[in-house]
Design a protein around this motif. Structure first.
Motif, PDB file in Angstrom:
ATOM      1  N   ASP A 183       0.830  -1.277  -0.064  1.00 42.43           N
ATOM      2  CA  ASP A 183       0.049   0.307  -0.326  1.00 42.43           C
ATOM      3  C   ASP A 183       0.760   1.272   0.247  1.00 42.43           C
ATOM      4  O   ASP A 183       2.042   1.444   0.089  1.00 42.43           O
ATOM      5  N   GLU A 184       0.288   2.210  -0.198  1.00 43.43           N
ATOM      6  CA  GLU A 184       0.486   3.365  -0.576  1.00 43.43           C
ATOM      7  C   GLU A 184       2.116   3.869   0.523  1.00 43.43           C
ATOM      8  O   GLU A 184       3.036   4.226   1.037  1.00 43.43           O
ATOM      9  N   ARG A 185       1.751   3.974   1.901  1.00 42.12           N
ATOM     10  CA  ARG A 185       2.142   3.710   3.839  1.00 42.12           C
ATOM     11  C   ARG A 185       3.333   3.075   3.130  1.00 42.12           C
ATOM     12  O   ARG A 185       4.687   3.580   3.847  1.00 42.12           O
ATOM     13  N   GLU A 186       2.933   2.358   3.032  1.00 39.20           N
ATOM     14  CA  GLU A 186       4.243   0.905   3.076  1.00 39.20           C
ATOM     15  C   GLU A 186       5.415   1.579   1.605  1.00 39.20           C
ATOM     16  O   GLU A 186       6.846   1.249   2.001  1.00 39.20           O
ATOM     17  N   VAL A 187       4.583   1.811   0.423  1.00 41.83           N
ATOM     18  CA  VAL A 187       5.946   2.019  -0.044  1.00 41.83           C
ATOM     19  C   VAL A 187       6.655   3.142   0.126  1.00 41.83           C
ATOM     20  O   VAL A 187       7.389   3.602  -0.463  1.00 41.83           O
TER      21      VAL A 187
ATOM     22  N   PHE B   7       9.383   2.056   1.933  1.00 40.77           N
ATOM     23  CA  PHE B   7      10.513   1.611   1.106  1.00 40.77           C
ATOM     24  C   PHE B   7      11.201   2.655   1.053  1.00 40.77           C
ATOM     25  O   PHE B   7      12.604   2.595   0.571  1.00 40.77           O
ATOM     26  N   LEU B   8      11.134   3.259   0.137  1.00 40.76           N
ATOM     27  CA  LEU B   8      11.899   4.861  -0.165  1.00 40.76           C
ATOM     28  C   LEU B   8      12.781   5.095   0.373  1.00 40.76           C
ATOM     29  O   LEU B   8      13.580   5.427   0.090  1.00 40.76           O
ATOM     30  N   GLY B   9      11.708   5.163   1.426  1.00 37.30           N
ATOM     31  CA  GLY B   9      13.017   6.163   2.884  1.00 37.30           C
ATOM     32  C   GLY B   9      13.817   4.799   3.229  1.00 37.30           C
ATOM     33  O   GLY B   9      14.916   5.754   2.923  1.00 37.30           O
ATOM     34  N   GLU B  10      13.314   4.157   3.597  1.00 36.06           N
ATOM     35  CA  GLU B  10      14.719   3.041   3.956  1.00 36.06           C
ATOM     36  C   GLU B  10      15.907   2.522   2.607  1.00 36.06           C
ATOM     37  O   GLU B  10      17.284   3.005   3.163  1.00 36.06           O
ATOM     38  N   ALA B  11      15.686   2.296   1.600  1.00 37.76           N
ATOM     39  CA  ALA B  11      15.923   2.318   0.286  1.00 37.76           C
ATOM     40  C   ALA B  11      16.957   3.035  -0.074  1.00 37.76           C
ATOM     41  O   ALA B  11      18.198   3.234  -0.396  1.00 37.76           O
ATOM     42  N   ARG B  12      16.365   4.620   0.195  1.00 39.58           N
ATOM     43  CA  ARG B  12      17.656   5.582   0.076  1.00 39.58           C
ATOM     44  C   ARG B  12      18.870   5.948   1.314  1.00 39.58           C
ATOM     45  O   ARG B  12      19.394   6.236   0.391  1.00 39.58           O
TER      46      ARG B  12
ATOM     47  N   VAL C  97      10.205   1.292  -7.833  1.00 37.99           N
ATOM     48  CA  VAL C  97       8.639   0.645  -6.832  1.00 37.99           C
ATOM     49  C   VAL C  97       7.819   0.637  -8.364  1.00 37.99           C
ATOM     50  O   VAL C  97       7.488   1.360  -8.881  1.00 37.99           O
ATOM     51  N   GLN C  98       7.338  -0.749  -8.574  1.00 40.95           N
ATOM     52  CA  GLN C  98       6.205  -1.015  -9.825  1.00 40.95           C
ATOM     53  C   GLN C  98       4.569  -1.520  -8.741  1.00 40.95           C
ATOM     54  O   GLN C  98       4.842  -2.208  -8.161  1.00 40.95           O
ATOM     55  N   GLN C  99       3.849  -0.258  -9.225  1.00 35.72           N
ATOM     56  CA  GLN C  99       3.016  -1.146  -9.202  1.00 35.72           C
ATOM     57  C   GLN C  99       2.758  -0.910  -7.646  1.00 35.72           C
ATOM     58  O   GLN C  99       1.728  -2.135  -7.599  1.00 35.72           O
ATOM     59  N   GLY C 100       3.655  -0.776  -6.782  1.00 31.03           N
ATOM     60  CA  GLY C 100       2.894  -0.805  -5.179  1.00 31.03           C
ATOM     61  C   GLY C 100       4.115  -2.545  -4.817  1.00 31.03           C
ATOM     62  O   GLY C 100       4.329  -2.481  -3.728  1.00 31.03           O
ATOM     63  N   THR C 101       5.225  -2.353  -5.946  1.00 32.49           N
ATOM     64  CA  THR C 101       5.910  -3.660  -5.908  1.00 32.49           C
ATOM     65  C   THR C 101       7.013  -3.258  -5.627  1.00 32.49           C
ATOM     66  O   THR C 101       7.880  -2.606  -6.269  1.00 32.49           O
ATOM     67  N   PRO C 102       8.388  -3.109  -4.482  1.00 30.16           N
ATOM     68  CA  PRO C 102       9.443  -2.723  -4.575  1.00 30.16           C
ATOM     69  C   PRO C 102      10.662  -3.530  -5.260  1.00 30.16           C
ATOM     70  O   PRO C 102      10.364  -4.911  -5.168  1.00 30.16           O
ATOM     71  N   PHE C 103      11.861  -3.452  -5.639  1.00 31.04           N
ATOM     72  CA  PHE C 103      12.903  -3.851  -5.927  1.00 31.04           C
ATOM     73  C   PHE C 103      14.072  -3.022  -5.593  1.00 31.04           C
ATOM     74  O   PHE C 103      13.990  -1.931  -5.346  1.00 31.04           O
ATOM     75  N   LEU C 104      14.995  -3.571  -5.227  1.00 30.78           N
ATOM     76  CA  LEU C 104      16.549  -3.023  -5.476  1.00 30.78           C
ATOM     77  C   LEU C 104      17.710  -3.493  -5.866  1.00 30.78           C
ATOM     78  O   LEU C 104      17.635  -4.526  -6.153  1.00 30.78           O
TER      79      LEU C 104
ATOM     80  N   VAL D  83       8.919  -2.631   5.918  1.00 25.46           N
ATOM     81  CA  VAL D  83       7.335  -2.134   5.558  1.00 25.46           C
ATOM     82  C   VAL D  83       6.510  -3.364   5.537  1.00 25.46           C
ATOM     83  O   VAL D  83       5.868  -3.647   6.721  1.00 25.46           O
ATOM     84  N   ALA D  84       6.881  -4.475   4.769  1.00 19.74           N
ATOM     85  CA  ALA D  84       5.944  -5.236   4.743  1.00 19.74           C
ATOM     86  C   ALA D  84       6.153  -6.706   6.065  1.00 19.74           C
ATOM     87  O   ALA D  84       5.296  -6.597   6.219  1.00 19.74           O
TER      88      ALA D  84
END
Length: 337
Positions: A70-74, A77-82, A100-107, A179-180
């Motif tokens: 969901d948006e909060r999790e995304v 994640f973006l904050g963690e990834a940065r 992030v792809q449609q709510g699904t993160p990748f690194l 977040v997951a």
């Protein structure tokens, strides 16, 4: 084909679908600037692919975290990834890109050609004292760097220690699924592999930098004796971590120097304040203790047999193979409060 969010750039990719224990195989599809050419591993929270840059022909490990989120999790994640992408240390795996792809993160992460320390040293294997000292110094220096930036790893274990070039140790998985995990509960039975390294205060939900030191102490104990301090079911291990004292190391390995035993046992203290003031201090004390023989007499220092740093390079990613295992517990990087 869908698009992914990477800063202000949108790139065509294909991503896994949520649900089910088996995720689709995306070999042959493009994720950002990388072609997915081989699946390397899969876990509860994500899958790892070998990826090749479509222009540079360099390779990287692509970690896809199962979604959708969901948006909060995304946003989390973006904050963690940065934060992860900003880490620069010779013994921390670099995060090269994320999206992030449609709510699904990748690194996108660099390779470690030697796999994990768990693969190199299976459970039950005892390691020479000087090898343990070399490993612990590298890991401790990486964690000290993170602690100085107010970051805690929270899930230190052999599966999260990779062997890079020249057999250097690289620390990975600073809680990539934070977040997951906060949104998706997990049975305690699935956490047994990580519980063995968790500090008592972490089991009670209060994590500090000293919790990483405890986990490193468990690693030292395991490598030196061939067994973890505690064993049994998930519940039994959790109770022992909180209430019981582990057997002394010299009861299992009488040839260990007495100071080494005292140093490791201090790192395993139930009270975080009773441990070493920093994780680097723990590693240096272990190195000092390793200079004793079994009677307590100081011996000459051995010649160093590991590399303490790797130079940065702008010539692309190193090639090789990597195994990234997945954390199935809430062991996330978080800012110290």
């Amino acid at each position: 084909m869908q698009t992914s969010q990477r800063g202000n750039t949108r790139l065509p990719i294909a991503m896994p679908q949520a649900g089910g224990s088996q995720m689709p195989d995306h070999v042959g599809q493009q994720l950002g600037s990388y072609q997915l050419i081989q699946m390397l591993g899969q876990g509860q929270w994500g899958s790892v692919y070998l990826g090749e840059h479509v222009h540079l022909r360099t390779q990287a490990a692509i970690k896809l975290l199962h979604g959708p989120w969901d948006e909060r999790e995304v946003e989390g994640f973006l904050g963690e990834a940065r934060t992860l992408a900003s880490l620069r240390h010779p013994h921390i795996v670099r995060v090269l890109d994320f999206g992030v792809q449609q709510g699904t993160p990748f690194l996108v992460m660099e390779y470690a050609p030697g796999g994990t320390l768990r693969q190199l040293h299976p459970k039950g294997m005892r390691l020479p004292l000087q090898t343990v000292v070399a490993y612990l110094k590298q890991v401790a220096f990486a964690l000290q760097y993170a602690h100085d930036q107010r970051l805690i790893h929270r899930d230190l274990k052999p599966e999260n220690l990779l062997l890079g070039h020249d057999r250097q140790v690289w620390l990975c998985d600073f809680g990539l699924a934070v977040v997951a995990h906060s949104a998706r509960s997990q049975p305690v039975q699935q956490t047994a592999g990580t519980l063995a390294y968790m500090a008592p205060e972490q089991l009670r939900g209060h994590v500090t930098a000293a919790s990483d030191q405890y986990a490193l102490g468990v690693l030292a104990y395991e490598w030196l004796t061939g067994s973890r301090p505690f064993s049994g079911s998930s519940i039994q291990v959790a109770v022992q971590q909180t209430l019981a004292s582990p057997s002394l190391l010299r009861e299992k390995v009488p040839t260990l120097p007495p100071l080494v035993e005292r140093v490791v046992m201090r790192a395993l203290a139930k009270d975080p304040d009773a441990r070493f003031p920093t994780i680097e201090a723990f590693a240096r004390a272990l190195e000092e203790g390793s200079l004793e023989d079994a009677t307590g007499r100081t011996m000459p220092a051995p010649e160093a047999h590991y590399v303490t740093a790797r130079p940065s390079s702008s010539r692309g990613l190193p090639s090789g193979t990597i195994t990234l295992l997945f954390t199935d517990i809430e062991g996330s990087t978080r800012l110290l409060q």
